[in-house]
Structure formats: C-alpha cells, structure tokens
Design a protein around this motif. Sequence first.
Motif, short mmCIF file in Angstrom:
data_model
loop_
_atom_site.label_atom_id
_atom_site.label_comp_id
_atom_site.label_asym_id
_atom_site.label_seq_id
_atom_site.Cartn_x
_atom_site.Cartn_y
_atom_site.Cartn_z
N ARG A 1 8.67 33.82 26.28
CA ARG A 1 9.48 34.89 25.66
C ARG A 1 9.95 34.47 24.27
O ARG A 1 10.14 33.28 24.00
CB ARG A 1 10.71 35.20 26.51
CG ARG A 1 10.37 35.86 27.84
CD ARG A 1 11.57 36.57 28.39
NE ARG A 1 11.31 37.11 29.71
CZ ARG A 1 12.16 37.88 30.36
NH1 ARG A 1 13.33 38.18 29.82
NH2 ARG A 1 11.86 38.35 31.56
N CYS B 1 14.17 38.16 23.55
CA CYS B 1 13.97 38.59 24.93
C CYS B 1 14.34 37.50 25.95
O CYS B 1 14.44 37.77 27.14
CB CYS B 1 12.51 38.99 25.15
SG CYS B 1 11.99 40.36 24.09
N HIS B 2 14.55 36.25 25.46
CA HIS B 2 14.84 35.14 26.37
C HIS B 2 16.27 35.23 26.89
O HIS B 2 17.21 35.53 26.16
CB HIS B 2 14.64 33.82 25.61
CG HIS B 2 14.98 32.61 26.41
ND1 HIS B 2 16.19 31.96 26.28
CD2 HIS B 2 14.29 31.94 27.36
CE1 HIS B 2 16.21 30.93 27.10
NE2 HIS B 2 15.07 30.90 27.77
N ARG C 1 10.24 30.29 23.48
CA ARG C 1 11.10 29.96 24.62
C ARG C 1 10.34 30.13 25.94
O ARG C 1 9.39 30.90 26.02
CB ARG C 1 12.33 30.87 24.67
CG ARG C 1 13.16 30.89 23.40
CD ARG C 1 14.33 29.93 23.50
NE ARG C 1 15.07 29.90 22.24
CZ ARG C 1 16.24 30.50 22.05
NH1 ARG C 1 16.80 31.18 23.04
NH2 ARG C 1 16.85 30.41 20.89
N GLN D 1 10.98 31.33 29.73
CA GLN D 1 11.91 32.02 30.62
C GLN D 1 11.67 31.57 32.06
O GLN D 1 10.55 31.68 32.56
CB GLN D 1 11.68 33.55 30.53
CG GLN D 1 12.56 34.36 31.46
CD GLN D 1 14.02 34.22 31.09
OE1 GLN D 1 14.40 34.42 29.94
NE2 GLN D 1 14.87 33.87 32.06
N ARG D 2 12.73 31.04 32.70
CA ARG D 2 12.60 30.65 34.12
C ARG D 2 12.74 31.89 35.00
O ARG D 2 13.60 32.74 34.75
CB ARG D 2 13.65 29.60 34.48
CG ARG D 2 13.49 29.11 35.90
CD ARG D 2 14.39 27.95 36.20
NE ARG D 2 13.88 26.71 35.62
CZ ARG D 2 14.56 25.56 35.68
NH1 ARG D 2 15.72 25.49 36.28
NH2 ARG D 2 14.04 24.46 35.14
N TYR E 1 7.62 30.66 35.47
CA TYR E 1 8.06 30.76 34.06
C TYR E 1 7.20 31.80 33.35
O TYR E 1 6.07 32.05 33.76
CB TYR E 1 7.85 29.42 33.33
CG TYR E 1 8.72 28.29 33.83
CD1 TYR E 1 9.99 28.07 33.29
CD2 TYR E 1 8.27 27.44 34.85
CE1 TYR E 1 10.78 27.02 33.74
CE2 TYR E 1 9.07 26.40 35.30
CZ TYR E 1 10.32 26.19 34.75
OH TYR E 1 11.12 25.16 35.20
N THR F 1 15.64 34.89 35.74
CA THR F 1 15.62 36.35 35.90
C THR F 1 14.30 36.78 36.53
O THR F 1 13.43 35.95 36.79
CB THR F 1 15.83 37.04 34.52
OG1 THR F 1 16.03 38.42 34.74
CG2 THR F 1 14.66 36.83 33.58
N TYR G 1 14.59 25.54 29.85
CA TYR G 1 14.65 26.97 30.19
C TYR G 1 15.88 27.66 29.62
O TYR G 1 15.93 28.88 29.53
CB TYR G 1 14.58 27.17 31.71
CG TYR G 1 15.87 26.82 32.44
CD1 TYR G 1 16.21 25.50 32.67
CD2 TYR G 1 16.74 27.81 32.88
CE1 TYR G 1 17.39 25.17 33.32
CE2 TYR G 1 17.91 27.50 33.53
CZ TYR G 1 18.24 26.18 33.75
OH TYR G 1 19.42 25.86 34.39
N CYS H 1 5.26 36.52 23.44
CA CYS H 1 6.33 37.02 24.32
C CYS H 1 5.75 38.10 25.24
O CYS H 1 5.21 39.10 24.75
CB CYS H 1 7.48 37.57 23.49
SG CYS H 1 8.76 38.32 24.50
#
Length: 199
Positions: free
Chosen positions: A177, A181-182, A155, A157-158, A174, A187, A121, A146
């Motif tokens: 992204r 944007c990652h 990627r 994203q967590r 998750y 977040t 992540y 994304c």
Amino acid sequence: MHQFPKDIGWIEVICGSMFSGKTEELIRRVKRAVYGKQRVQVFKPKVDDRYDETQVVSHSQLKLTSTPIERAEEIFYHLSSDTQVVGIDEVQFFGPEVVQVCEALAYRGVRVICAGLDQDYQGRPFEPMPQLLAVAEYVTKQLAICVVCGNPANRSQRLVSSEARVVVGAAGAYEARCRRCHLGEPTEATPPQTMELFD
Ligand SMILES: Nc1ncnc2c1ncn2[C@@H]1O[C@H](COP(=O)(O)OP(=O)(O)O)[C@@H](O)[C@H]1O
Ligand SMILES: Cc1cn([C@H]2C[C@H](O)[C@@H](COP(=O)(O)O)O2)c(=O)[nH]c1=O
Ligand SMILES: [Zn+2]
C-alpha cells in the motif's frame, strides 16, 4: 548500475516494502555476477521458511540456492576463501550484528548485496536496516504498486491480527500500500484484482 572498481569490497542494499521486487533484484544481480564468473554465496535467515526452507524464492517464483542461517556471524563458518560476492535476503530478520558482519566482509574485499524491508507493518524503520543503509555504498529503494489505489507503494499492510514485529507471511498476510492507503494496524484484505490477462 555503476562501473565497479576491482579488488575492493562494498555493500549494496536493496530495500523497500513487500512485493516491491527486492528479491527479484537480488536474484538479478547474483545471476549477473555468476555470468561474470564470480564465486557467489547466498544466505537467508532460517526463520524465513514461507516458500522454501533453503531456497530464496521471490513472490513471482524466481528461485536461488541459499544457505539458511540463524545468526549473521554464521556466514563466516560457511564462507569459502575464494568467495567474491555474498548475497543476503530478508536481512531485516538478523540482529544488529549483521551490520558488522557486512562491514567485515566488505573490508575483506567481498561485494555484499543485502535485500530487506526498510519499514515494518506500522511504517517504522525496521532495525537493523537504518544502520545498514547508513554504511552502504549503494542503496536501491524499490516500490511496489498500492493494491488499493494503484499508486507507487512504500508500505506493507498487515492483514493478520498480531502486534508482534516479526510475522512471517506473504500474500494473504500482507499487501502493498502507499502511505495514503496504509493503516498502522492490521486490517481486512483488499478484494483481489482479476489477473485474467496472465492466464
Ligand atoms: N502490489 C504489487 N506490486 C508489485 N508487484 C507485486 C504486487 N503484488 C505481487 N507482486 C509480485 O511480486 C513480485 C516481486 O516479488 P519479490 O521480488 O519477491 O518482492 P519483495 O522481495 O520485495 O517482497 C512482482 O514482480 C510481482 O510479480
Ligand atoms: C511488514 C512486515 C513483514 N514481515 C515479514 C513478512 C515476510 O515474511 C517478510 C518480508 O518478505 P518480503 O520478501 O519483503 O516480501 O517479513 C514481518 O515479519 N514484519 C513486518 O512488520
Ligand atoms: Zn494507495
């Protein structure tokens, strides 16, 4: 995909971010091997119980029968002498010994198809994936889309607050992204897209 030689083993790795289609691609290759009358066995780590305890399940709900195991070496206890193809999903959840296990299988003449995350992540290489990629004959890198900007995404994203490397989860925990944007920390989720075209 290439024309494969007969009677020798090799390692194929399908890698990429979450939602990039790794499991769908694993299922596609396994299905084609079955059409080809190959004897196939599929394994997944026991810790991956998010959709089902035994089946491999894609985010799009494609399913494949598998044997859940805790350690990669257990593959040898379950392996039938006539097995020609071994599939392993969520390979990033096994320890470094999975690399030797895959190599041993390939030396025995087995076609080994592994699917797993290449990055965690935070965007760091997810061991043992780098080692497995180094020894594989065939590597396929998948990309998702994304959910922030619509570009190709490499990627994961967590979205849940944890700094542990391993946190099992799917949508809600998750999202896919791109590198722009990652964020390397958990977040908030991006508001979901309406999917009315598919209703
Ligand atoms: N952002 C996204 N980009 C692409 N596919 C997505 C996305 N979010 C959900 N999906 C779904 O996820 C499916 C891929 O699931 P799966 O093969 O299980 O991926 P992976 O194993 O790489 O996490 C896609 O076919 C699509 O239905
Ligand atoms: C990025 C990241 C993911 N995980 C977990 C979350 C899921 O349970 C799997 C990945 O599944 P997928 O088939 O690729 O969608 O891995 C994790 O534990 N740690 C991470 O950093
Ligand atoms: Zn983006």
